[in-house]
Design an enzyme around this catalytic site. Sequence first.
Site, short mmCIF file in Angstrom:
data_model
loop_
_atom_site.label_atom_id
_atom_site.label_comp_id
_atom_site.label_asym_id
_atom_site.label_seq_id
_atom_site.Cartn_x
_atom_site.Cartn_y
_atom_site.Cartn_z
N SER A 171 1.62 2.18 -7.83
CA SER A 171 1.49 3.24 -8.84
C SER A 171 0.42 4.25 -8.49
CB SER A 171 1.18 2.64 -10.21
OG SER A 171 2.05 1.58 -10.50
N GLU A 195 -3.39 -8.29 -5.43
CA GLU A 195 -2.40 -7.53 -6.21
C GLU A 195 -3.14 -6.44 -6.96
OE1 GLU A 195 -0.59 -9.52 -9.48
OE2 GLU A 195 -2.37 -10.59 -10.03
N SER A 196 -2.49 -5.78 -7.90
CA SER A 196 -3.16 -4.74 -8.66
C SER A 196 -4.37 -5.34 -9.37
CB SER A 196 -2.20 -4.13 -9.68
OG SER A 196 -2.77 -2.98 -10.22
N CYS A 239 14.63 19.22 6.77
CA CYS A 239 13.64 19.18 7.85
C CYS A 239 13.79 18.02 8.81
CB CYS A 239 12.22 19.22 7.30
SG CYS A 239 11.73 17.73 6.42
N ILE A 257 -2.76 4.24 -8.84
CA ILE A 257 -3.73 4.49 -9.89
C ILE A 257 -5.08 3.85 -9.55
CG2 ILE A 257 -4.27 4.00 -12.32
CD1 ILE A 257 -1.09 4.24 -12.54
N LYS A 310 0.97 -4.93 -16.57
CA LYS A 310 0.62 -3.67 -17.21
C LYS A 310 1.85 -2.88 -17.64
CE LYS A 310 -2.43 -2.65 -13.83
NZ LYS A 310 -3.01 -3.86 -13.22
N HIS A 333 -7.51 2.45 -11.31
CA HIS A 333 -7.73 1.94 -12.66
C HIS A 333 -9.20 2.02 -13.02
CE1 HIS A 333 -3.65 0.41 -13.07
NE2 HIS A 333 -3.74 -0.05 -11.85
N THR A 368 0.80 -1.22 0.00
CA THR A 368 0.00 0.00 0.00
C THR A 368 0.84 1.27 0.00
OG1 THR A 368 -1.80 -1.18 1.05
CG2 THR A 368 -1.80 1.20 1.31
C1 LIG Z 1 4.45 -2.31 -7.83
C2 LIG Z 1 2.99 -2.26 -7.52
C3 LIG Z 1 2.14 -1.42 -8.24
C4 LIG Z 1 0.77 -1.39 -7.99
N1 LIG Z 1 -0.01 -0.48 -8.62
C5 LIG Z 1 -1.34 -0.41 -8.31
C6 LIG Z 1 -2.18 0.54 -8.90
O1 LIG Z 1 -1.71 1.42 -9.62
N2 LIG Z 1 -3.50 0.52 -8.64
C7 LIG Z 1 -4.04 -0.40 -7.83
O2 LIG Z 1 -5.24 -0.40 -7.65
N3 LIG Z 1 -3.26 -1.31 -7.21
C8 LIG Z 1 -1.93 -1.33 -7.44
N4 LIG Z 1 -1.14 -2.24 -6.81
C9 LIG Z 1 -1.75 -3.16 -5.90
C10 LIG Z 1 -2.02 -2.56 -4.55
O3 LIG Z 1 -0.91 -1.81 -4.10
C11 LIG Z 1 -2.29 -3.67 -3.60
O4 LIG Z 1 -3.30 -4.44 -4.13
C12 LIG Z 1 -2.75 -3.19 -2.24
O5 LIG Z 1 -1.92 -2.19 -1.71
C13 LIG Z 1 -2.80 -4.38 -1.34
O6 LIG Z 1 -3.16 -3.99 -0.06
P1 LIG Z 1 -3.16 -5.04 1.08
O7 LIG Z 1 -3.68 -4.34 2.27
O8 LIG Z 1 -3.84 -6.25 0.63
O9 LIG Z 1 -1.65 -5.46 1.25
P2 LIG Z 1 -0.41 -4.64 1.94
O10 LIG Z 1 -0.52 -3.21 1.67
O11 LIG Z 1 0.78 -5.35 1.54
O12 LIG Z 1 -0.73 -4.84 3.46
C14 LIG Z 1 -0.55 -6.03 4.13
C15 LIG Z 1 -0.17 -5.69 5.54
O13 LIG Z 1 -0.19 -6.84 6.31
C16 LIG Z 1 0.88 -6.84 7.21
N5 LIG Z 1 1.15 -8.22 7.55
C17 LIG Z 1 1.62 -9.19 6.76
N6 LIG Z 1 1.70 -10.34 7.43
C18 LIG Z 1 1.26 -10.09 8.67
C19 LIG Z 1 1.10 -10.89 9.81
N7 LIG Z 1 1.39 -12.17 9.79
N8 LIG Z 1 0.64 -10.30 10.94
C20 LIG Z 1 0.31 -9.01 10.97
N9 LIG Z 1 0.44 -8.22 9.90
C21 LIG Z 1 0.91 -8.75 8.75
C22 LIG Z 1 1.97 -6.18 6.44
O14 LIG Z 1 2.92 -5.62 7.31
C23 LIG Z 1 1.21 -5.12 5.66
O15 LIG Z 1 1.15 -3.91 6.36
C24 LIG Z 1 0.24 -2.25 -7.03
C25 LIG Z 1 1.08 -3.07 -6.29
C26 LIG Z 1 2.45 -3.05 -6.50
C27 LIG Z 1 3.35 -3.87 -5.64
#
Ligand SMILES: Cc1cc2nc3c(=O)[nH]c(=O)nc-3n(C[C@H](O)[C@H](O)[C@H](O)COP(=O)(O)OP(=O)(O)OC[C@H]3O[C@@H](n4cnc5c(N)ncnc54)[C@H](O)[C@@H]3O)c2cc1C
Lengths: 486, 432
Positions: A46, A339-340, A445, A48, A252, A50, A42
């Site tokens: 990117s 994922e994205s 800063c 975005i 993408k 989408h 997070t």
């Molecule tokens: C390079 C890249 C580009 C992307 N671009 C886009 C985009 O443009 N538009 C879009 O819509 N999406 C995009 N995505 C996808 C998007 O960023 C993710 O789908 C989204 O941020 C996922 O959120 P999440 O909360 O599932 O995972 P994360 O943000 O990874 O959060 C998971 C959290 O769980 C915690 N955690 C893990 N294991 C444990 C555990 N055992 N105990 C406690 N905590 C734990 C981690 O510390 C983390 O804070 C992109 C992703 C990447 C990597």
Amino acid sequence: MTYDVLIVGGGITGCMTAYRLSGYKLRVALAEAADDVAMGATKANSAIVHAGYDAVPGTLKAKFNVAGCAEMPELARLLDVPYKNCGSLVCAFSEEEMPVLQELIERGEKNGVPGLEIVSGERAREIEPTLSDNVYAALWAPTAGIVCPYELCIAAGEVAAQNGCDFYFDFPVERIKMAEGRLVAVSHGREIAARFVVNAAGVYAAELARASGEEDFPVDIIPRRGEYALLDKGKGPRVRRVVFACPSERGKGILVSPTVDGNVIVGPNAHRVDSGDDTSVTSEGLEEVFAGGKKLVPGVSSRDMITSFAGVRATPSTGDFYVKPSERIPGLLHLVGIESPGLASSPALSHAAVKLLGEMGLALEENPDAKMTRPPKIRFRLLRASEKNELIKRDPSYGRIVCRCETITEGEILDAIRRPLGARDLDMVKRRVRAGMGRCQGGFCSPRVAEILSKELGIPLGDVTKKGRGSEIVPRDSESDGELGG
Amino acid sequence: MADTPTINKKIIVIGGGPAGLAAALEAHRSGIEPDEILIIERDKELGGILNQCIHAGFGLHFFGEELTGPEYSGRFIEMVKEAGIGYLTGAMALGVSADREVTFVSPETGYVTAKAGAIVLAMGCRERTRGAIGIPGTRPQGVFTAGTAQRYVNIEGILPGRRIVILGSGDIGLIMARRLTLEGAKVLCVCEIMPYSSGLARNIAQCLNDFGIPLYLSHTVTEIRGKNRVEGVVISQVDENRKPIPGTERYIECDTLLLSVGLIPENELSRAAGVQLDDVTGGPIVDQYLQTSIPGVFACGNVLQVHDLVDYVTREAFSAGRSAANYVLGKAGLYDGARVIPTLPGEGLRYVVPQRIVIPENEPVGEVHLFYRSTATYRDVKVVVSAGGEVLRTLRRKIVTPGEMENCILTAEITEKLRAGAGELRVDIVRE
Ligand SMILES: Cc1cc2nc3c(=O)[nH]c(=O)nc-3n(C[C@H](O)[C@H](O)[C@H](O)COP(=O)(O)OP(=O)(O)OC[C@H]3O[C@@H](n4cnc5c(N)ncnc54)[C@H](O)[C@@H]3O)c2cc1C
Ligand SMILES: Cc1cc2nc3c(=O)[nH]c(=O)nc-3n(C[C@H](O)[C@H](O)[C@H](O)COP(=O)(O)OP(=O)(O)OC[C@H]3O[C@@H](n4cnc5c(N)ncnc54)[C@H](O)[C@@H]3O)c2cc1C
């Protein structure tokens, strides 16, 4: 005490789910391994929103993306988070790539994406003047947008906290166990009990499922790193739209996009890495990123780079989001393989999660006392002169500029520290108010912010951290733990 | 803007470091009432970067004795206060316009627009950071610019590292190598990507050699490792094009990486105002009066060009202050010269400041002080100043290095020759 719901993972998936649940009469908790929310994918993506033409019709990705994109503007307003509906272009460089655009527009129409249009290269350059002369045609998606991803996540978490959700930081959940009709999250001897648990652990979500006894969990997560370069404001081309190349089987591809704060971002590449924590940046990676970016917008240049970073995708082996109750552990809900477009999907995915929890037996009674909006943040640089002066009269700390590049005042930093889920280290301040995110990258800063943190938290300056334990300004002596070696 | 309080001043000086202080003093001495001058300084105190330079070595040229940084700036702060010159501290200038309006903000004054008869830009410079040079790897705590570390050690009294690698052999890095060693840290080495150091020779001797700290020329840091705190860095040798040579990587365990990789004149305000900048110096393009491309806007000190010695900063600032006063006092004729002659860096030079010389119609051109830096190290050479083929001045130099700014004065007698001649003035390094 037993919570009604425990969410594991404080990324956008977990925090948005906490935000939704905090509108009901429920005892909700969130456990996060890091010292802040938004520390996984997070914070490095990117950004975005989408439009929703990428995903294969009928998938969860398609469904949540289109609905999430539609809800995002209103949600961003409620949470006082910067969002811009800037539209996106997918560029084709030759006649051979036209079938790709054709397929995308067909998918998009099936997914219910409004306003899609294939335009000529010339028209594309009118929409985005910085575009390469070699662009032959493009898919124009006017509903796409950009948002500040970590601020969206922090804001959702903050409102959840304001409504009574408890946050447990530095709480890496090792496994979920069943005990007397409840679920218990175990972390190095500490435990949190709840009737329902949501697995939103990002790149570690499948691992958590397996560690909790689901050896046959049907999804594998493949960590794939994406590297980015961030360019200085006011230098180089002023890109206003999100610009993609045609997608390939690797995803993408590298894009060029504005950020809500007025910078330009270039990236990401996509390489498999061994660890979900490997967010290091390589020089080959940056070369690849700039080569890809230059193809779309020739004016982007590594000379204008102010920083680089990387995020790790939680790519599911199945290709789609896995949003289902556990088949083995009653009360456990999996939100895995996000994922994205996980960010764009988060408004809709979180609605779906709440609905599933309801179906699993969670009583959903709305809480009339819950406030679903975030108390507005003061953004000094955006105020009118008269507003600035009234504010400074009321609170002189808003007259003291601490971050010169982004024009951030002491008052804003104090507010970021004092809010729910308040900042406790330098990077937390940076993600909340942008102090240190400008062209000098905190050179000016960070000592000043450290001083403010030291006063507010009542700790010695040398103990102020950059990113939690182990990142103190004065390095901890491993033996004497904190005592300065003489 | 109607809703902003507005004040009027004859001269506004942005920045209260050595340059700003000297410019304000000289403007006063040249006939501007002290309360018609306002120095705007964003820090809590006047004095600029010198406040954190507690080593001796300032003022050798100007006061004829070795002072510490705070002592040097302290003398000017005293003089400014004694003269009753107006100043604000904790006040950040946020904008400058081409019609000489400065907006600034401070807790005491609020958000204010100040109209100025003339403006002196004296904002100094900032340090280049990791992002700007793109060092790959992780992003842990423990990567500091040398100036930030200097502030922690000298102002806050804390030691931000125990085992330290320094990248870049600029003066601040060299001085910090010594300072940190004296404080009990172990400085493992200094890496310099160029085949020569950009620091003063005396600093290499006194800060590295005296403490047995190795200086690796043609080396750079190619990776930073560590999750929360730096755990080590990889250093590599580089080729003539400054590209790392594969196979030369070496891992050094350390908890801190200090960067002393260059200074960037702080010209955001100047750029926004429309002041024309020199790509090489990063500072405004000025004439011999230190006037920028915007009439009535002057520049001096590190915002104009990165100086090694504060003595020259002071001298440059006097000149800018005097010019600003003259401008306000209506001697504007000086600056509306019919003709402008560019000064060009010739063989072996990176730049020359001022970048242009104005030939006033009814006044002498006057003494011109040229500053320049070389592209590489040269031994036993002549520095030749010429115009239209005619040699105006020749200086013999045993050694010229990029790390030490050179200068030469063209007397009023010499500069008058420019009036007749055509074309441009150039400075070349010529081998004997
Ligand atoms: C390079 C890249 C580009 C992307 N671009 C886009 C985009 O443009 N538009 C879009 O819509 N999406 C995009 N995505 C996808 C998007 O960023 C993710 O789908 C989204 O941020 C996922 O959120 P999440 O909360 O599932 O995972 P994360 O943000 O990874 O959060 C998971 C959290 O769980 C915690 N955690 C893990 N294991 C444990 C555990 N055992 N105990 C406690 N905590 C734990 C981690 O510390 C983390 O804070 C992109 C992703 C990447 C990597
Ligand atoms: C670490 C270091 C070591 C040095 N060592 C030596 C030495 O040993 N001997 C020697 O002779 N010289 C030395 N020098 C060189 C010399 O001291 C400097 O060149 C000199 O201080 C430059 O003066 P200045 O006024 O141009 O800049 P500064 O001293 O940087 O002053 C600029 C001032 O402008 C203020 N400012 C900037 N922007 C704004 C704004 N928008 N609004 C309000 N205020 C603003 C800043 O806060 C600062 O106070 C050293 C320099 C450095 C950096």
